[in-house]
Design a protein around this motif. Structure first.
Motif, short mmCIF file in Angstrom:
data_model
loop_
_atom_site.label_atom_id
_atom_site.label_comp_id
_atom_site.label_asym_id
_atom_site.label_seq_id
_atom_site.Cartn_x
_atom_site.Cartn_y
_atom_site.Cartn_z
N GLU A 259 0.82 -1.21 0.00
CA GLU A 259 0.00 0.00 0.00
C GLU A 259 0.86 1.26 0.00
OE1 GLU A 259 -2.97 -0.20 3.08
OE2 GLU A 259 -3.46 -2.26 2.55
N ASN A 260 2.00 1.24 0.70
CA ASN A 260 2.91 2.38 0.69
C ASN A 260 3.50 2.60 -0.70
OD1 ASN A 260 2.42 2.95 3.35
ND2 ASN A 260 4.32 2.06 4.11
N PHE B 256 0.87 4.27 -2.66
CA PHE B 256 0.77 5.66 -2.21
C PHE B 256 1.85 6.51 -2.87
CE2 PHE B 256 2.18 9.04 0.59
CZ PHE B 256 1.01 9.70 0.88
N ASN C 299 1.30 9.57 -5.64
CA ASN C 299 1.75 10.93 -5.39
C ASN C 299 2.96 11.31 -6.25
OD1 ASN C 299 0.15 12.23 -3.12
ND2 ASN C 299 0.53 10.18 -2.32
N TYR D 249 0.38 13.08 2.14
CA TYR D 249 1.58 13.81 1.74
C TYR D 249 1.25 15.29 1.85
CZ TYR D 249 5.28 15.80 -1.12
OH TYR D 249 6.33 16.55 -1.56
#
Length: 139
Positions: free
Chosen positions: A53-54, A57, A61, A116
């Motif tokens: 998931e990171n 992410f 971004n 973020y």
């Protein structure tokens, strides 16, 4: 049934007893490994999910890793970032070439990246992000 013995140096070894100990020890180690794996598996799977998931992410971004030391990342707007530290629940980056500017990625308690904050000027320990002054640290 006669027991078979062997002399090893000064010791007399009962072969059947030695075989029982070997099988018993192997079975015990096997069962302990199975139990530990059973109880650690959910935590390990959650850690793998968080890492996945990171990664999603960071891609969403626009983060790119440079592998360098002076500029370690670029964000989605092309800002050159240098990773400074992980402080509690956030990852802090220095915006390269801009004095006093920091970019922040907010983390959940389990390490999941959840926001973020872009970059802003640091004043009294709280970043100004998108023109808004934060009255408290990121949470």
């Amino acid at each position: 049934m006669a027991t078979e013995t062997t002399t090893v140096g000064k010791f007399v070894v009962n072969k059947q007893l030695a075989l029982c100990y070997a099988i018993g020890t192997s079975a015990t180690v096997f069962l302990v490994g199975i139990l530990l794996g059973f109880f650690e598996r959910p935590r390990r799977l959650r850690m793998l999910d968080i890492a996945r998931e990171n990664e999603i992410f960071l891609i969403a971004n626009g983060f790119r890793d440079t592998g360098g030391t002076n500029v370690t990342h670029y964000d989605g707007k092309g800002n050159a970032l240098r990773f400074i530290e992980k402080s509690g629940d956030r990852l802090i980056f220095l915006v390269a070439g801009k004095r006093g500017k920091r970019a922040v990625i907010q983390l959940a308690p389990d390490g999941l990246m959840i926001a973020y904050a872009g970059f802003g000027k640091v004043r009294t320990g709280f970043p100004v992000i998108s023109g808004h002054r934060w009255n408290a640290p990121l949470q």
